[in-house]
Design a protein around this motif. Sequence first.
Motif, PDB file in Angstrom:
ATOM      1  N   LEU A 145       0.842  -1.205   0.000  1.00 46.30           N
ATOM      2  CA  LEU A 145       0.000   0.000   0.000  1.00 46.30           C
ATOM      3  C   LEU A 145       0.876   1.253   0.000  1.00 46.30           C
ATOM      4  O   LEU A 145       0.609   2.208  -0.731  1.00 46.30           O
ATOM      5  CB  LEU A 145      -0.910   0.032   1.219  1.00 46.30           C
ATOM      6  CG  LEU A 145      -2.280  -0.591   1.122  1.00 46.30           C
ATOM      7  CD1 LEU A 145      -3.118  -0.239   2.342  1.00 46.30           C
ATOM      8  CD2 LEU A 145      -3.001  -0.238  -0.142  1.00 46.30           C
ATOM      9  N   ARG A 146       1.927   1.224   0.812  1.00 46.11           N
ATOM     10  CA  ARG A 146       2.851   2.356   0.884  1.00 46.11           C
ATOM     11  C   ARG A 146       3.483   2.601  -0.501  1.00 46.11           C
ATOM     12  O   ARG A 146       3.565   3.747  -0.961  1.00 46.11           O
ATOM     13  CB  ARG A 146       3.938   2.081   1.928  1.00 46.11           C
ATOM     14  CG  ARG A 146       4.816   3.266   2.254  1.00 46.11           C
ATOM     15  CD  ARG A 146       5.797   2.960   3.394  1.00 46.11           C
ATOM     16  NE  ARG A 146       5.108   2.727   4.662  1.00 46.11           N
ATOM     17  CZ  ARG A 146       4.931   1.518   5.232  1.00 46.11           C
ATOM     18  NH1 ARG A 146       5.411   0.441   4.664  1.00 46.11           N
ATOM     19  NH2 ARG A 146       4.278   1.406   6.370  1.00 46.11           N
ATOM     20  N   VAL A 175      -4.178  -4.300   9.771  1.00 47.88           N
ATOM     21  CA  VAL A 175      -3.737  -3.375   8.735  1.00 47.88           C
ATOM     22  C   VAL A 175      -3.339  -2.037   9.359  1.00 47.88           C
ATOM     23  O   VAL A 175      -3.846  -1.661  10.411  1.00 47.88           O
ATOM     24  CB  VAL A 175      -4.845  -3.195   7.670  1.00 47.88           C
ATOM     25  CG1 VAL A 175      -5.987  -2.377   8.201  1.00 47.88           C
ATOM     26  CG2 VAL A 175      -4.303  -2.619   6.393  1.00 47.88           C
ATOM     27  N   ASP A 176      -2.434  -1.345   8.696  1.00 47.60           N
ATOM     28  CA  ASP A 176      -2.052   0.003   9.122  1.00 47.60           C
ATOM     29  C   ASP A 176      -3.174   0.951   8.666  1.00 47.60           C
ATOM     30  O   ASP A 176      -3.304   1.252   7.475  1.00 47.60           O
ATOM     31  CB  ASP A 176      -0.716   0.383   8.484  1.00 47.60           C
ATOM     32  CG  ASP A 176      -0.215   1.752   8.891  1.00 47.60           C
ATOM     33  OD1 ASP A 176      -1.039   2.664   9.102  1.00 47.60           O
ATOM     34  OD2 ASP A 176       1.013   1.917   8.962  1.00 47.60           O
ATOM     35  N   GLN A 177      -3.976   1.411   9.623  1.00 48.49           N
ATOM     36  CA  GLN A 177      -5.157   2.229   9.319  1.00 48.49           C
ATOM     37  C   GLN A 177      -4.790   3.546   8.628  1.00 48.49           C
ATOM     38  O   GLN A 177      -5.526   4.026   7.767  1.00 48.49           O
ATOM     39  CB  GLN A 177      -5.941   2.520  10.611  1.00 48.49           C
ATOM     40  CG  GLN A 177      -6.557   1.297  11.238  1.00 48.49           C
ATOM     41  CD  GLN A 177      -7.680   0.710  10.394  1.00 48.49           C
ATOM     42  OE1 GLN A 177      -8.320   1.394   9.598  1.00 48.49           O
ATOM     43  NE2 GLN A 177      -7.914  -0.575  10.540  1.00 48.49           N
ATOM     44  N   THR A 178      -3.654   4.103   8.984  1.00 52.56           N
ATOM     45  CA  THR A 178      -3.218   5.360   8.364  1.00 52.56           C
ATOM     46  C   THR A 178      -2.951   5.148   6.878  1.00 52.56           C
ATOM     47  O   THR A 178      -3.364   5.962   6.036  1.00 52.56           O
ATOM     48  CB  THR A 178      -1.944   5.899   9.062  1.00 52.56           C
ATOM     49  OG1 THR A 178      -2.229   6.045  10.448  1.00 52.56           O
ATOM     50  CG2 THR A 178      -1.508   7.224   8.473  1.00 52.56           C
ATOM     51  N   LEU A 179      -2.284   4.048   6.550  1.00 54.46           N
ATOM     52  CA  LEU A 179      -2.021   3.750   5.137  1.00 54.46           C
ATOM     53  C   LEU A 179      -3.314   3.533   4.374  1.00 54.46           C
ATOM     54  O   LEU A 179      -3.464   4.017   3.246  1.00 54.46           O
ATOM     55  CB  LEU A 179      -1.133   2.510   4.999  1.00 54.46           C
ATOM     56  CG  LEU A 179       0.348   2.689   5.288  1.00 54.46           C
ATOM     57  CD1 LEU A 179       1.065   1.340   5.275  1.00 54.46           C
ATOM     58  CD2 LEU A 179       0.975   3.633   4.277  1.00 54.46           C
ATOM     59  N   TYR A 183      -4.527   5.668   1.250  1.00 52.34           N
ATOM     60  CA  TYR A 183      -4.796   5.007  -0.031  1.00 52.34           C
ATOM     61  C   TYR A 183      -6.225   5.304  -0.494  1.00 52.34           C
ATOM     62  O   TYR A 183      -6.455   5.616  -1.659  1.00 52.34           O
ATOM     63  CB  TYR A 183      -4.543   3.492   0.088  1.00 52.34           C
ATOM     64  CG  TYR A 183      -4.650   2.793  -1.245  1.00 52.34           C
ATOM     65  CD1 TYR A 183      -3.620   2.863  -2.172  1.00 52.34           C
ATOM     66  CD2 TYR A 183      -5.787   2.076  -1.588  1.00 52.34           C
ATOM     67  CE1 TYR A 183      -3.711   2.228  -3.400  1.00 52.34           C
ATOM     68  CE2 TYR A 183      -5.890   1.439  -2.813  1.00 52.34           C
ATOM     69  CZ  TYR A 183      -4.856   1.512  -3.716  1.00 52.34           C
ATOM     70  OH  TYR A 183      -4.968   0.893  -4.946  1.00 52.34           O
ATOM     71  N   ARG A 184      -7.186   5.208   0.427  1.00 54.03           N
ATOM     72  CA  ARG A 184      -8.580   5.502   0.065  1.00 54.03           C
ATOM     73  C   ARG A 184      -8.723   6.928  -0.462  1.00 54.03           C
ATOM     74  O   ARG A 184      -9.539   7.193  -1.338  1.00 54.03           O
ATOM     75  CB  ARG A 184      -9.509   5.297   1.260  1.00 54.03           C
ATOM     76  CG  ARG A 184      -9.856   3.864   1.550  1.00 54.03           C
ATOM     77  CD  ARG A 184     -10.962   3.769   2.587  1.00 54.03           C
ATOM     78  NE  ARG A 184     -11.111   2.460   3.119  1.00 54.03           N
ATOM     79  CZ  ARG A 184     -11.798   1.471   2.545  1.00 54.03           C
ATOM     80  NH1 ARG A 184     -12.375   1.666   1.381  1.00 54.03           N
ATOM     81  NH2 ARG A 184     -11.886   0.289   3.128  1.00 54.03           N
TER      82      ARG A 184
END
Length: 188
Positions: A145-146, A175-179, A183-184
């Motif tokens: 995702l990053r 999951v890394d919520q910030t990522l 992404y969203r």
Amino acid sequence: MKDQDFLAIKDRLPELRKQVVNSPHGRIPKSIAYLEEVLRNEPVLDDKVAVYGLLLGECTRSRNDDVYVHFLRQRVKEIPQDPFSYTELGTVLAHERSTQAEALKVAAQAVALAKKQDRQVKYSLTCQARVALEAGDYKVFNDTLRALIEDVDKHRAEDHGFEFDFLDHVDQSKVDQTLVSRYRALAS
């Protein structure tokens, strides 16, 4: 191979599909055996790519997973510089728990090739994210995702846009919520 040669091959398939032959992968439609022979005798790489498209389509129709995976693996060996070959193999291998570790490796190879060639990068990364999700590897998923987020401003003729449907299947606790939020945000 000329267009009419390719069309002649394609036109033979419906009739051959009705016949069944023995193979190392069990009984398969004769269309698969025929296309395998065409591949064996085809020296031009671009033509091999086209024939593999037909062959893998026939494998899908046959619903014989063993023969399908066999030819996906063979395509990677014969066309080792094609990121798409790796993404498709990795995606299929991710469906079985026993081959998920291999699927992660193959997906990583696809991304490395895509980046090296500067083509199909977003596509390969998206497939890697899906494979990581299916395998439950959230470290790889988060890293992917990053990488997708970092690739946002790069445009390539041979690539596609961002996909978001796979986010509906993430384990929110892993999951890394910030990522995911970042992404969203790319959707708008």
